[in-house]
Design a protein around this motif. Structure first.
Motif, PDB file in Angstrom:
ATOM      1  N   ILE A  25       0.777  -1.118  -0.084  1.00  0.00           N
ATOM      2  CA  ILE A  25       0.159   0.188  -0.019  1.00  0.00           C
ATOM      3  C   ILE A  25       0.941   1.207  -0.032  1.00  0.00           C
ATOM      4  CG2 ILE A  25      -1.823   1.347   1.225  1.00  0.00           C
ATOM      5  CD1 ILE A  25      -2.856  -1.228   2.295  1.00  0.00           C
ATOM      6  N   GLN A  26       1.963   1.333   0.881  1.00  0.00           N
ATOM      7  CA  GLN A  26       2.848   2.435   0.855  1.00  0.00           C
ATOM      8  C   GLN A  26       3.685   2.811  -0.354  1.00  0.00           C
ATOM      9  OE1 GLN A  26       6.941   0.660   2.604  1.00  0.00           O
ATOM     10  NE2 GLN A  26       5.546   1.530   3.931  1.00  0.00           N
ATOM     11  N   LYS A  27       3.609   1.916  -1.343  1.00  0.00           N
ATOM     12  CA  LYS A  27       4.153   2.441  -2.734  1.00  0.00           C
ATOM     13  C   LYS A  27       3.465   3.446  -3.434  1.00  0.00           C
ATOM     14  CE  LYS A  27       5.946  -2.129  -3.658  1.00  0.00           C
ATOM     15  NZ  LYS A  27       5.957  -3.324  -4.475  1.00  0.00           N
ATOM     16  N   ASP A  28       2.005   3.747  -3.158  1.00  0.00           N
ATOM     17  CA  ASP A  28       1.428   4.787  -3.565  1.00  0.00           C
ATOM     18  C   ASP A  28       1.547   5.903  -2.845  1.00  0.00           C
ATOM     19  OD1 ASP A  28      -0.700   6.524  -4.116  1.00  0.00           O
ATOM     20  OD2 ASP A  28      -2.422   5.163  -4.480  1.00  0.00           O
ATOM     21  N   SER A  29       2.503   6.814  -3.325  1.00  0.00           N
ATOM     22  CA  SER A  29       3.006   7.937  -2.416  1.00  0.00           C
ATOM     23  C   SER A  29       1.759   8.902  -2.177  1.00  0.00           C
ATOM     24  CB  SER A  29       3.830   8.730  -2.990  1.00  0.00           C
ATOM     25  OG  SER A  29       3.503   9.210  -4.394  1.00  0.00           O
ATOM     26  N   MET A  30       0.615   9.157  -2.962  1.00  0.00           N
ATOM     27  CA  MET A  30      -0.485   9.847  -2.652  1.00  0.00           C
ATOM     28  C   MET A  30      -1.371   9.269  -1.509  1.00  0.00           C
ATOM     29  SD  MET A  30      -3.698  11.135  -5.104  1.00  0.00           S
ATOM     30  CE  MET A  30      -2.389  12.122  -6.146  1.00  0.00           C
ATOM     31  N   ARG A  31      -1.352   8.038  -1.366  1.00  0.00           N
ATOM     32  CA  ARG A  31      -2.117   7.611  -0.260  1.00  0.00           C
ATOM     33  C   ARG A  31      -1.341   7.534   0.841  1.00  0.00           C
ATOM     34  NH1 ARG A  31      -5.255   1.530  -0.681  1.00  0.00           N
ATOM     35  NH2 ARG A  31      -6.420   1.522   1.189  1.00  0.00           N
ATOM     36  N   PHE A  32      -0.170   7.345   0.816  1.00  0.00           N
ATOM     37  CA  PHE A  32       0.912   7.461   1.987  1.00  0.00           C
ATOM     38  C   PHE A  32       0.763   8.775   2.665  1.00  0.00           C
ATOM     39  CE2 PHE A  32       4.853   8.429   4.184  1.00  0.00           C
ATOM     40  CZ  PHE A  32       4.885   7.206   4.851  1.00  0.00           C
ATOM     41  N   ARG A  33       0.703   9.786   1.828  1.00  0.00           N
ATOM     42  CA  ARG A  33       0.631  11.075   2.280  1.00  0.00           C
ATOM     43  C   ARG A  33      -0.463  11.417   3.150  1.00  0.00           C
ATOM     44  NH1 ARG A  33       2.960  12.295  -2.729  1.00  0.00           N
ATOM     45  NH2 ARG A  33       1.126  13.259  -3.509  1.00  0.00           N
ATOM     46  N   LYS A  34      -1.786  10.911   2.284  1.00  0.00           N
ATOM     47  CA  LYS A  34      -3.053  11.181   2.987  1.00  0.00           C
ATOM     48  C   LYS A  34      -3.030  10.365   4.153  1.00  0.00           C
ATOM     49  CE  LYS A  34      -7.064  12.857   2.759  1.00  0.00           C
ATOM     50  NZ  LYS A  34      -7.340  14.389   2.981  1.00  0.00           N
ATOM     51  N   ASN A  35      -2.853   9.153   4.299  1.00  0.00           N
ATOM     52  CA  ASN A  35      -2.643   8.585   5.633  1.00  0.00           C
ATOM     53  C   ASN A  35      -1.987   9.176   6.542  1.00  0.00           C
ATOM     54  OD1 ASN A  35      -4.543   6.392   4.879  1.00  0.00           O
ATOM     55  ND2 ASN A  35      -2.751   5.166   4.158  1.00  0.00           N
ATOM     56  N   ILE A  36      -0.714   9.683   6.489  1.00  0.00           N
ATOM     57  CA  ILE A  36      -0.128  10.525   7.433  1.00  0.00           C
ATOM     58  C   ILE A  36      -0.802  11.814   7.762  1.00  0.00           C
ATOM     59  CG2 ILE A  36       1.857  11.936   7.605  1.00  0.00           C
ATOM     60  CD1 ILE A  36       2.911   8.980   7.776  1.00  0.00           C
ATOM     61  N   GLU A  37      -1.530  12.104   6.659  1.00  0.00           N
ATOM     62  CA  GLU A  37      -2.249  13.399   7.095  1.00  0.00           C
ATOM     63  C   GLU A  37      -3.484  13.164   8.149  1.00  0.00           C
ATOM     64  OE1 GLU A  37      -5.487  16.449   4.968  1.00  0.00           O
ATOM     65  OE2 GLU A  37      -3.719  15.546   3.643  1.00  0.00           O
TER      66      GLU A  37
END
Length: 217
Positions: A25-37
């Motif tokens: 999942i973390q390979k999707d940088s946009m999703r990673f940023r959104k989850n951190i947000e």
């Protein structure tokens, strides 16, 4: 130091934490940023519970409602670059907060595992007698946070100091306890096992900055 472990009780926070760790999942940088947000939003909500509020009257279309509003002045200060997405999550809740940014990096002078922390850039408003929230996703050794803290505290004194991290190690927490004032609040979304020989968090999630914004030279 007052330590708050937010993920001790099951909530949607743990769902977001599992996704930022998952190698598929973390390979999707946009999703990673959104989850951190979104993790930042959860942490901001939990932190807000211990701030100071004042009573106010709100005029509605049908009358007056007595309620409360945040009284404390808040300054959000993130450590570049990994802290940016987490910073956005805090801004979504503390929308009146002032914002600051500080750089901190590991410098390997001998091209081996030994490193020093360099703090080279600072752009921050006055936080004198305000609530300062220092934001950094990963608390590994704790040296970066302490270096940034010492740099900031050499100039002004906040009313309260809060440190918000997504993933922490016992070693990093111990280092903060030994080098920061007792009245600091540390907010931890997840506590991991520890550090490996290269001082990376295990099991961790990898390099948060690279996952969010791409690899660096």
């Amino acid at each position: 130091m007052h330590i708050h472990y937010i993920s001790e009780n099951n909530s949607i926070l743990n769902h977001f934490l599992s996704q930022i760790r998952d190698v598929t999942i973390q390979k999707d940088s946009m999703r990673f940023r959104k989850n951190i947000e979104r993790i930042g939003e959860v942490m901001a909500y939990e932190l807000s519970k211990i701030l100071t509020y004042k009573e106010i009257d709100v005029q509605t279309p049908l009358g007056i409602k007595k309620t409360t509003a945040l009284e404390d002045n808040v300054v959000l200060c993130s450590i570049l670059r990994a802290g940016l997405a987490l910073h956005t999550g805090f801004m979504n809740f503390f929308d009146d907060a002032e914002n600051g940014f500080v750089s901190a990096m590991r410098f390997h002078p001998n091209n081996d595992d030994y490193f020093e922390i360099k703090v080279e850039y600072q752009a921050a408003p006055s936080f004198e007698n305000k609530n300062l929230i220092l934001i950094d996703p990963m608390l590994a050794t704790g040296q970066s946070l302490v270096a940034v803290f010492q740099k900031l505290m050499s100039e002004e004194t906040p009313k309260e100091i809060h440190i918000a991290v997504v993933i922490a190690t016992p070693e990093g927490i111990e280092y903060l306890e030994n080098n920061l004032p007792d009245n600091c609040h540390l907010w931890v979304a997840a506590l991991d096992e520890g550090l490996n020989a290269k001082n990376y968090i295990v099991p961790g999630l990898g390099d948060a900055g690279d996952l969010a914004y791409g690899s660096k030279l």
